[in-house]
Design an enzyme around this catalytic site. Structure first.
Site, PDB file in Angstrom:
ATOM      1  N   THR A   1       0.809  -1.223   0.000  1.00  0.00           N
ATOM      2  CA  THR A   1       0.000   0.000   0.000  1.00  0.00           C
ATOM      3  C   THR A   1       0.839   1.268   0.000  1.00  0.00           C
ATOM      4  O   THR A   1       1.908   1.306   0.627  1.00  0.00           O
ATOM      5  CB  THR A   1      -0.906   0.018   1.258  1.00  0.00           C
TER       6      THR A   1
ATOM      7  N   TYR B   1      -2.390  -0.608  10.098  1.00  0.00           N
ATOM      8  CA  TYR B   1      -2.587  -1.293   8.808  1.00  0.00           C
ATOM      9  C   TYR B   1      -1.346  -1.138   7.928  1.00  0.00           C
ATOM     10  O   TYR B   1      -0.797  -2.119   7.407  1.00  0.00           O
ATOM     11  CB  TYR B   1      -3.829  -0.735   8.095  1.00  0.00           C
TER      12      TYR B   1
END
Ligand code: UDP
Length: 324
Positions: A117, A141
């Site tokens: 990401t 995350y």
């Protein structure tokens, strides 16, 4: 090749699996269905309902099936949830991924495409973002993704596991035939939320902050069509198949759109009224995230095909007639 796609019943994974299911490769989807949709798995694709925390089931899978390469999507991916419940994320994303990588290398599977990401760049000082910018995750995350990138680097040095870590910007859109699309519960992402408002399922869209240092004060993101993302995974697999070195690659269009831009485009495309309420900033949102995608072009020969209008159109088609 025999390809194992973990999280293949999830949003991004299912779009890749749909394409791969029409290729000569043999595909197995591994998913625990905690957030994925079995309806999205096409006929003819092997399915294994396995939780990555279950080491015995993983070892058994690699004994039963000869796997040549793994594309690893399976993960929880809600930033807000990861802040509230980091243990869930470190267990599922870090321990689960580690179990998979370790079981795979024990079984001699040395090719790995990893779903990473752009949020691991944190709040970069410069735009667009290049892969060599320093990382600085702002939430658990993003940390889970950065930790697994490091595990893969170390597994390359020690065991020769070759990986491509693909750092996605904002995945959006749906398959153009309307068969599969985005279905999260709850839905945290901007485009489906705006389309819910256009559809009448929500009264309004909350705009999270209008005081960012951007032309209209709202956050700018790089929205990339899910099929362009899928295409990059196939190229990453081919790259590994050619015996090339491990790599880290950004996947974005290189174009930024503000929250207000996206709302306006959704109004035009849907022809519907979309009510907006200006709200406070959402914790942890960087002002601007736009990819420098030159490396993807150079290394993978990849080029995004779809613009944001096509992305919204495909998402709207799905919103009007979701299958799950
Ligand atoms: N956003 C918003 N209202 C919403 C959902 C999102 O204003 O209801 C904004 C969010 O603050 C961010 C952008 O839209 O600036 C994209 O958010 P999303 O959650 O889709 O993706 P992220 O960039 O967080 O991965």
């Amino acid at each position: 090749m025999n390809i194992l796609v973990t999280g293949g019943a999830g949003y991004i994974g299912s779009h890749l699996v749909k394409i791969l299911s029409k290729s000569p490769h043999s595909i197995t989807v591994l998913d625990n269905l905690s957030r994925g949709h079995i309806e999205s798995v096409p006929p003819g694709v092997g399915f294994e309902k396995i939780n990555l925390l279950d080491k015995i089931a993983l070892a058994d899978l690699f004994t039963r099936k000869k796997i040549d390469a793994i594309i690893h999507f399976a993960a929880f991916a809600y930033v807000g949830e990861s802040v509230e419940n980091p243990g869930l994320y470190y267990e599922n994303n870090v321990v689960g991924s580690y179990n998979l990588i370790e079981a795979a290398r024990t079984a001699g599977v040395l090719k790995f495409v990893f779903s990473s990401t752009c949020s691991l760049y944190g709040n970069p000082e410069q735009m667009p973002i290049r892969e060599d910018f320093k990382t600085g995750p702002l939430n658990p995350y993003a940390w889970t993704k950065l930790i697994i990138e490091q595990v893969l680097r170390d597994y390359d040095t020690a065991y020769g596991v070759k990986s491509v870590c693909l750092r996605y910007f904002n995945a959006a859109g749906a398959s153009f035939d309307g068969d599969i699309g985005e279905s999260h519960d709850p839905e945290p992402h901007l485009i489906p939320i705006i389309l819910d408002a256009a559809f009448g399922k929500r009264e309004f869209v909350s705009v999270f902050g209008t005081d960012y240092p951007t032309p209209d004060g709202t956050c700018i993101r790089d929205y990339i069509h899910i099929l362009d993302l899928a295409d990059a995974h196939i190229r990453a697999l081919n790259y590994l198949e050619e015996g090339r070195e491990s790599n880290i690659i950004n996947l974005g269009t290189g174009e930024g759109n503000s929250v207000m831009d996206v709302i306006e485009k959704c109004r035009k495309i849907t022809g519907r009224n979309i009510n907006v309420k200006i709200g406070p900033r959402r914790a942890g949102d960087p002002a601007i995230l736009v990819a420098d995608n030159r490396k993807a072009k150079e290394v993978l020969g990849w080029e995004p095909k779809y613009n944001i209008e096509q992305t919204i159109e495909s998402a709207w088609k799905w919103r009007l007639n979701p299958k799950y």
